[in-house]
Design a protein around this motif. Structure first.
Motif, mmCIF file in Angstrom:
data_model
loop_
_atom_site.group_PDB
_atom_site.id
_atom_site.type_symbol
_atom_site.label_atom_id
_atom_site.label_comp_id
_atom_site.label_asym_id
_atom_site.label_seq_id
_atom_site.Cartn_x
_atom_site.Cartn_y
_atom_site.Cartn_z
ATOM 1 N N GLU A 5 1.001 -1.104 -0.004
ATOM 2 C CA GLU A 5 0.102 -0.105 -0.041
ATOM 3 C C GLU A 5 0.925 1.321 0.115
ATOM 4 O OE1 GLU A 5 -3.242 0.289 2.912
ATOM 5 O OE2 GLU A 5 -2.849 -2.049 3.152
ATOM 6 N N PRO A 6 0.370 2.170 -0.692
ATOM 7 C CA PRO A 6 1.123 3.597 -0.797
ATOM 8 C C PRO A 6 1.699 4.062 0.522
ATOM 9 C CG PRO A 6 -0.476 3.602 -2.422
ATOM 10 C CD PRO A 6 -0.579 2.318 -1.490
ATOM 11 N N ARG A 7 2.502 4.714 0.901
ATOM 12 C CA ARG A 7 2.946 5.334 1.992
ATOM 13 C C ARG A 7 2.998 6.746 1.535
ATOM 14 N NH1 ARG A 7 4.202 1.612 6.044
ATOM 15 N NH2 ARG A 7 4.917 -0.304 5.328
ATOM 16 N N ARG A 8 2.925 7.798 2.473
ATOM 17 C CA ARG A 8 3.067 9.259 2.255
ATOM 18 C C ARG A 8 4.204 9.830 3.241
ATOM 19 N NH1 ARG A 8 -0.024 7.363 -0.640
ATOM 20 N NH2 ARG A 8 -1.702 8.178 -1.720
ATOM 21 N N LEU A 148 5.169 13.347 -0.529
ATOM 22 C CA LEU A 148 5.799 12.252 -1.601
ATOM 23 C C LEU A 148 5.057 11.067 -1.315
ATOM 24 C CD1 LEU A 148 8.638 14.050 -0.220
ATOM 25 C CD2 LEU A 148 9.198 12.767 -2.659
ATOM 26 N N SER A 149 4.933 10.088 -2.228
ATOM 27 C CA SER A 149 4.416 8.846 -2.119
ATOM 28 C C SER A 149 5.461 7.669 -2.408
ATOM 29 C CB SER A 149 3.245 8.828 -2.979
ATOM 30 O OG SER A 149 2.510 7.427 -2.888
ATOM 31 N N PHE A 150 5.233 6.632 -1.771
ATOM 32 C CA PHE A 150 6.119 5.533 -2.301
ATOM 33 C C PHE A 150 5.495 4.248 -1.697
ATOM 34 C CE2 PHE A 150 7.661 5.962 2.067
ATOM 35 C CZ PHE A 150 7.984 4.863 2.589
ATOM 36 N N GLU A 151 6.045 3.216 -2.389
ATOM 37 C CA GLU A 151 5.427 1.733 -1.860
ATOM 38 C C GLU A 151 6.707 0.878 -1.310
ATOM 39 O OE1 GLU A 151 3.652 -0.125 -4.937
ATOM 40 O OE2 GLU A 151 1.843 1.364 -5.098
ATOM 41 N N GLY A 152 6.392 0.195 -0.335
ATOM 42 C CA GLY A 152 7.496 -0.735 0.482
ATOM 43 C C GLY A 152 7.619 -0.100 1.860
ATOM 44 N N PRO A 153 8.567 -0.869 2.515
ATOM 45 C CA PRO A 153 9.091 -0.836 3.715
ATOM 46 C C PRO A 153 9.650 0.567 3.876
ATOM 47 C CG PRO A 153 10.513 -2.138 2.834
ATOM 48 C CD PRO A 153 9.479 -2.114 1.835
ATOM 49 N N TRP A 154 9.648 1.058 5.101
ATOM 50 C CA TRP A 154 10.466 2.343 5.565
ATOM 51 C C TRP A 154 11.976 2.221 5.463
ATOM 52 C CZ3 TRP A 154 8.133 6.827 5.567
ATOM 53 C CH2 TRP A 154 6.860 6.847 5.662
ATOM 54 N N LYS A 155 12.403 0.929 5.448
ATOM 55 C CA LYS A 155 13.640 0.634 5.445
ATOM 56 C C LYS A 155 14.094 0.570 4.047
ATOM 57 C CE LYS A 155 14.762 -2.197 9.344
ATOM 58 N NZ LYS A 155 13.828 -2.952 10.189
ATOM 59 N N GLY A 156 13.271 0.640 3.044
ATOM 60 C CA GLY A 156 13.402 1.000 1.907
ATOM 61 C C GLY A 156 13.500 2.505 1.303
ATOM 62 N N VAL A 157 13.423 3.401 2.091
ATOM 63 C CA VAL A 157 13.374 4.855 1.766
ATOM 64 C C VAL A 157 14.906 5.127 1.285
ATOM 65 C CG1 VAL A 157 13.192 7.054 2.430
ATOM 66 C CG2 VAL A 157 11.302 5.367 3.120
ATOM 67 N N GLU A 158 15.026 5.505 0.090
ATOM 68 C CA GLU A 158 16.383 5.864 -0.454
ATOM 69 C C GLU A 158 16.229 6.537 -1.699
ATOM 70 O OE1 GLU A 158 16.631 1.897 -3.693
ATOM 71 O OE2 GLU A 158 17.693 1.687 -1.480
ATOM 72 N N PRO A 159 17.203 7.254 -2.231
ATOM 73 C CA PRO A 159 16.945 8.122 -3.400
ATOM 74 C C PRO A 159 16.382 7.439 -4.523
ATOM 75 C CG PRO A 159 19.214 8.285 -2.543
ATOM 76 C CD PRO A 159 18.627 7.189 -1.921
#
Length: 172
Positions: A5-8, A148-159
């Motif tokens: 699910e998308p995270r913001r 910003l929106s992204f999918e995946g775990p917080w550990k996956g936040v990267e450039p």
């Protein structure tokens, strides 16, 4: 919650600060900053996003900005005052975001420039509508925020992992 699910992530720069004879960390908001912080809170409320967690710098101006902005939201998220956000680099802010528990869906980070603007640029691999053009044109003035929106775990936040969905800055 599924990590699919998308995270913001909302990256929110503190509102305009005053320049009294105090250490930088203790600088309060200027009158205009108090007004802009409340307006930014209303604009955040207009996004319709329910924020689960606020990560706020310990500096006086960021704490005051958040106190005024959160008052405008229908839901008050858990707030953590995080020392590492003050004087952080974009990479250090990514490290803070990587520690967010995966049960958290939407996070707001209230911080400082140049790190907040730099982080928005670094994370946004793509952009919707004219959000990037507006951010590039305006820069990241006091009280501005990027969504910003992204999918995946917080550990996956990267450039490059996120999409810049929206950008707002107060009128000057």
């Amino acid at each position: 919650m599924s990590v699919a699910e998308p995270r913001r992530i909302v990256l929110f720069r503190h509102a305009k600060a005053d320049w009294p004879q105090v250490p930088d960390h203790e600088r309060p908001l200027a009158e205009r900053g108090r007004t802009d912080a409340a307006v930014a809170g209303r604009k955040l409320a207009d996004t319709g996003i329910t924020l689960d967690l606020a990560l706020c710098s310990t500096a006086t101006r960021t704490r005051e900005t958040w106190k005024l902005a959160v008052h405008e939201l229908s839901h008050r998220p858990k707030t953590v005052y995080e020392e590492r956000v003050y004087e952080a680099s974009p990479g250090e802010l990514i490290a803070v975001l990587n520690e967010v528990p995966d049960e958290v869906r939407n996070v707001i980070l209230i911080g400082h420039n140049p790190a907040v603007h730099g982080l928005a640029d670094i994370l946004a691999g793509t952009a919707d509508d004219d959000a990037r053009a507006r951010m590039d044109r305006r820069g990241f003035p006091a009280a501005a925020f990027a969504l910003l929106s992204f999918e995946g775990p917080w550990k996956g936040v990267e450039p490059g992992v996120a999409t810049l969905v929206d950008y707002w800055a107060p009128s000057e």
